[in-house]
Design a protein around this motif. Structure first.
Motif, PDB file in Angstrom:
ATOM      1  N   SER A 129     -32.984 -59.729 -57.684  1.00  0.00           N
ATOM      2  CA  SER A 129     -33.197 -58.899 -56.502  1.00  0.00           C
ATOM      3  C   SER A 129     -34.689 -58.787 -56.204  1.00  0.00           C
ATOM      4  N   VAL A 130     -34.978 -58.603 -54.954  1.00  0.00           N
ATOM      5  CA  VAL A 130     -36.367 -58.481 -54.497  1.00  0.00           C
ATOM      6  C   VAL A 130     -36.452 -57.270 -53.565  1.00  0.00           C
ATOM      7  N   HIS A 131     -37.653 -56.740 -53.382  1.00  0.00           N
ATOM      8  CA  HIS A 131     -37.753 -55.431 -52.737  1.00  0.00           C
ATOM      9  C   HIS A 131     -39.109 -55.327 -52.039  1.00  0.00           C
ATOM     10  N   TRP A 132     -39.095 -55.089 -50.736  1.00  0.00           N
ATOM     11  CA  TRP A 132     -40.346 -54.988 -49.968  1.00  0.00           C
ATOM     12  C   TRP A 132     -40.337 -53.769 -49.047  1.00  0.00           C
ATOM     13  N   GLN A 133     -41.541 -53.284 -48.780  1.00  0.00           N
ATOM     14  CA  GLN A 133     -41.752 -52.283 -47.714  1.00  0.00           C
ATOM     15  C   GLN A 133     -42.623 -52.952 -46.684  1.00  0.00           C
ATOM     16  N   SER A 134     -42.269 -52.821 -45.415  1.00  0.00           N
ATOM     17  CA  SER A 134     -43.120 -53.444 -44.401  1.00  0.00           C
ATOM     18  C   SER A 134     -43.291 -52.508 -43.203  1.00  0.00           C
ATOM     19  N   PRO A 135     -44.495 -52.439 -42.661  1.00  0.00           N
ATOM     20  CA  PRO A 135     -44.758 -51.480 -41.584  1.00  0.00           C
ATOM     21  C   PRO A 135     -44.475 -52.034 -40.193  1.00  0.00           C
ATOM     22  N   SER A 136     -44.470 -51.123 -39.253  1.00  0.00           N
ATOM     23  CA  SER A 136     -44.428 -51.480 -37.842  1.00  0.00           C
ATOM     24  C   SER A 136     -45.845 -51.866 -37.406  1.00  0.00           C
ATOM     25  N   ASN A 137     -45.992 -52.299 -36.193  1.00  0.00           N
ATOM     26  CA  ASN A 137     -47.349 -52.566 -35.680  1.00  0.00           C
ATOM     27  C   ASN A 137     -47.401 -52.123 -34.233  1.00  0.00           C
ATOM     28  N   ILE A 138     -48.624 -51.901 -33.750  1.00  0.00           N
ATOM     29  CA  ILE A 138     -48.766 -51.535 -32.344  1.00  0.00           C
ATOM     30  C   ILE A 138     -49.588 -52.623 -31.628  1.00  0.00           C
ATOM     31  N   ALA A 139     -48.951 -53.222 -30.630  1.00  0.00           N
ATOM     32  CA  ALA A 139     -49.629 -54.303 -29.906  1.00  0.00           C
ATOM     33  C   ALA A 139     -50.681 -53.712 -28.971  1.00  0.00           C
ATOM     34  N   ASP A 172     -47.216 -66.104 -46.860  1.00  0.00           N
ATOM     35  CA  ASP A 172     -47.383 -65.269 -45.663  1.00  0.00           C
ATOM     36  C   ASP A 172     -47.009 -66.035 -44.395  1.00  0.00           C
ATOM     37  N   LYS A 173     -47.381 -67.301 -44.383  1.00  0.00           N
ATOM     38  CA  LYS A 173     -47.094 -68.119 -43.194  1.00  0.00           C
ATOM     39  C   LYS A 173     -45.581 -68.257 -42.992  1.00  0.00           C
ATOM     40  N   LYS A 174     -44.887 -68.558 -44.079  1.00  0.00           N
ATOM     41  CA  LYS A 174     -43.431 -68.703 -43.949  1.00  0.00           C
ATOM     42  C   LYS A 174     -42.780 -67.360 -43.620  1.00  0.00           C
ATOM     43  N   ALA A 175     -43.273 -66.288 -44.265  1.00  0.00           N
ATOM     44  CA  ALA A 175     -42.700 -64.961 -43.978  1.00  0.00           C
ATOM     45  C   ALA A 175     -42.897 -64.614 -42.494  1.00  0.00           C
ATOM     46  N   SER A 176     -44.074 -64.910 -41.967  1.00  0.00           N
ATOM     47  CA  SER A 176     -44.344 -64.592 -40.567  1.00  0.00           C
ATOM     48  C   SER A 176     -43.498 -65.468 -39.641  1.00  0.00           C
ATOM     49  N   PHE A 177     -43.356 -66.724 -40.005  1.00  0.00           N
ATOM     50  CA  PHE A 177     -42.528 -67.658 -39.243  1.00  0.00           C
ATOM     51  C   PHE A 177     -41.070 -67.166 -39.185  1.00  0.00           C
ATOM     52  N   LEU A 178     -40.541 -66.764 -40.348  1.00  0.00           N
ATOM     53  CA  LEU A 178     -39.148 -66.290 -40.392  1.00  0.00           C
ATOM     54  C   LEU A 178     -39.001 -64.944 -39.680  1.00  0.00           C
ATOM     55  N   ALA A 179     -39.994 -64.073 -39.843  1.00  0.00           N
ATOM     56  CA  ALA A 179     -39.949 -62.765 -39.175  1.00  0.00           C
ATOM     57  C   ALA A 179     -39.928 -62.972 -37.660  1.00  0.00           C
ATOM     58  N   ARG A 180     -40.738 -63.889 -37.180  1.00  0.00           N
ATOM     59  CA  ARG A 180     -40.792 -64.187 -35.738  1.00  0.00           C
ATOM     60  C   ARG A 180     -39.423 -64.570 -35.187  1.00  0.00           C
ATOM     61  N   LEU A 181     -38.665 -65.342 -35.972  1.00  0.00           N
ATOM     62  CA  LEU A 181     -37.361 -65.767 -35.480  1.00  0.00           C
ATOM     63  C   LEU A 181     -36.384 -64.594 -35.404  1.00  0.00           C
ATOM     64  N   GLY A 182     -36.676 -63.517 -36.157  1.00  0.00           N
ATOM     65  CA  GLY A 182     -35.843 -62.311 -36.078  1.00  0.00           C
ATOM     66  C   GLY A 182     -36.254 -61.435 -34.921  1.00  0.00           C
ATOM     67  N   SER A 183     -37.535 -61.218 -34.763  1.00  0.00           N
ATOM     68  CA  SER A 183     -38.074 -60.428 -33.660  1.00  0.00           C
ATOM     69  C   SER A 183     -39.540 -60.849 -33.517  1.00  0.00           C
ATOM     70  N   GLY A 184     -39.926 -61.225 -32.311  1.00  0.00           N
ATOM     71  CA  GLY A 184     -41.263 -61.789 -32.114  1.00  0.00           C
ATOM     72  C   GLY A 184     -42.364 -60.918 -32.704  1.00  0.00           C
ATOM     73  N   SER A 185     -42.324 -59.626 -32.379  1.00  0.00           N
ATOM     74  CA  SER A 185     -43.407 -58.746 -32.826  1.00  0.00           C
ATOM     75  C   SER A 185     -43.454 -58.617 -34.354  1.00  0.00           C
ATOM     76  N   ALA A 186     -42.332 -58.892 -35.031  1.00  0.00           N
ATOM     77  CA  ALA A 186     -42.293 -58.788 -36.498  1.00  0.00           C
ATOM     78  C   ALA A 186     -43.206 -59.806 -37.165  1.00  0.00           C
ATOM     79  N   ALA A 187     -43.485 -60.918 -36.487  1.00  0.00           N
ATOM     80  CA  ALA A 187     -44.372 -61.939 -37.058  1.00  0.00           C
ATOM     81  C   ALA A 187     -45.717 -61.326 -37.433  1.00  0.00           C
ATOM     82  N   LEU A 204     -36.712 -62.590 -48.148  1.00  0.00           N
ATOM     83  CA  LEU A 204     -36.184 -63.961 -48.204  1.00  0.00           C
ATOM     84  C   LEU A 204     -37.194 -64.905 -48.850  1.00  0.00           C
ATOM     85  N   CYS A 205     -38.472 -64.717 -48.531  1.00  0.00           N
ATOM     86  CA  CYS A 205     -39.506 -65.574 -49.126  1.00  0.00           C
ATOM     87  C   CYS A 205     -39.666 -65.285 -50.616  1.00  0.00           C
ATOM     88  N   SER A 206     -39.597 -64.006 -50.985  1.00  0.00           N
ATOM     89  CA  SER A 206     -39.690 -63.678 -52.414  1.00  0.00           C
ATOM     90  C   SER A 206     -38.514 -64.262 -53.180  1.00  0.00           C
TER      91      SER A 206
END
Ligand code: DP6
Length: 364
Positions: free
Chosen positions: A24-34, A158-173, A140-142
């Motif tokens: 199992s893997v476990h992350w906390q990730s924040p929101s961002n403001i564009a 980080d690059k792959k995580a951002s790439f995969l996050a983008r495919l879920g929601s653009g701003s998540a990248a 998923l990357c972990s």
């Protein structure tokens, strides 16, 4: 497509069967403001213009992904939100996992369980797709790295995580990176890409590294037009070409302001972008409004206060009625006083989420 090769994980056929272990893997990730907004996209989830955001701290999602090898075919997922099964989110995540399995072919060999919680109340009406999708992409990357050691290089991770996050929601990248991130190709930042976001930490003056963003909750009602539908309406918006060109020009100015520590210029750009975003909504076909009377009242009060007191506090808006107050650490006491004295009557149940720029996601 540029340098995508290293984003693909090893094909299952290349991996010995004993590599498929439970874990199992476990992350906390924040929101961002564009500050420069992403509004308008082309397939598959690619931006029509580069966007730039500050990474937040308090508004975040915590996600645990557990996995066990299985023999049967197909994707298998259990999904819990706040400890309860959440069938609607499960459908969305399942659809997402199907859509990214080319990049993670091992996923179908596991029974997956996702447990997720948000730090902010659901009723606050603040967007959570950036924190949620970035937390999931990091998990998923972990998982890939734990199983195969294929993402041991931090920048590739980080690059792959951002790439995969983008495919879920653009701003998540953009949420993958602390402090500030840029998503979308921009001539001034050679490493930038439409496929994933990049860190701007090294281009940021210290004044922005602990900048504040108090999120003023005006309404928690479901929006009449979702962000997804809003992006789509940009395809027929007559002002779209001019918008994309302006966003690119503004980005260059913002990059200068961010590195110079020019808070006034930063604030001016943030406000222009916020009103332009809502202007695009008003000029869509059909047009729509996401601001509420309270949104406008807060903006008016803020502008008067800034002129009167000469305090550097600015606003931005997301695709919704809530107002983000942006200001440097040194004026926190003044801004909080103003908030309580003048803005409190416009807030829903007196709610605001005090947030600030931070270091980004954390593995738990
Ligand atoms: C106004 O990232 O939520 O917040 O890619 O369809 O998931 P999808 O859209 P989303 O759009 C965010 C729009 C925005 C501006 C921004 O964050 O850049």
């Amino acid at each position: 497509m540029e340098d995508l090769k290293d984003i693909f994980s090893p094909a299952p056929a290349e991996v010995p069967a004993d590599k498929y272990e439970a874990g199992s893997v476990h992350w906390q990730s924040p929101s961002n403001i564009a500050i420069i907004k992403y509004w308008g996209k082309r397939p598959v989830q690619l931006p029509q213009n580069p966007s730039l955001s500050l990474t937040l701290t308090n508004a975040r999602t915590e996600t645990r992904l557990s996995y066990e090898p299985k023999d049967s075919d197909g994707m298998e997922l259990e999904f819990f939100f706040d400890g309860e099964p959440a069938p609607r989110f499960r459908e969305r995540v399942l659809h997402y996992l199907e859509s990214v399995k080319t990049y993670l072919p091992f996923l179908e060999r596991f029974r997956l369980t996702v447990q997720t919680v948000n730090s902010f109340p659901h009723s606050a009406g603040i967007a959570s797709s950036a924190s949620a999708m970035s937390a999931l992409a990091l998990c998923l990357c972990s998982m890939e790295d734990k199983l195969f050691g294929s993402l041991s290089d931090d920048s590739l991770f980080d690059k792959k995580a951002s790439f995969l996050a983008r495919l879920g929601s653009g701003s998540a990248a953009r949420s993958i990176f602390g402090y500030a991130a840029l998503w979308g190709q921009a001539s001034r930042v050679p490493e930038s890409s439409d496929l994933f976001a990049v860190s701007l930490e090294d281009r940021l003056h210290p004044v922005f590294k602990n900048f504040h963003d108090d999120i003023l909750i005006v309404s928690a009602d479901e929006k009449p037009v979702s962000s997804r539908a809003g992006h789509q309406l940009m395809d027929t918006n007559p002002y779209a070409p001019a918008r994309y060109a302006r966003a690119k020009q503004r980005l260059d100015k913002l990059l200068d302001a961010l590195s110079a520590g020019d808070v006034a210029r930063f604030g001016q750009i943030a406000e222009q972008e916020a009103l332009e975003l809502h202007g695009l909504m008003m000029t869509s076909e059909p047009p729509y409004l996401l601001m509420q009377p309270e949104t406008v009242a807060i903006i008016e009060r803020l502008r008067r206060y800034r002129e009167r007191e000469d305090i550097p506090v600015f606003f931005t808006l997301d695709a919704g009625p809530n107002v983000h107050l942006l200001y440097p650490e040194e004026v926190i006491a003044d801004v909080r006083g103003f908030l309580q004295e003048e803005l409190a009557p416009y807030l829903l149940n007196n709610t605001f989420i005090p947030d600030f720029v931070g270091e980004g996601p954390e593995e738990v």
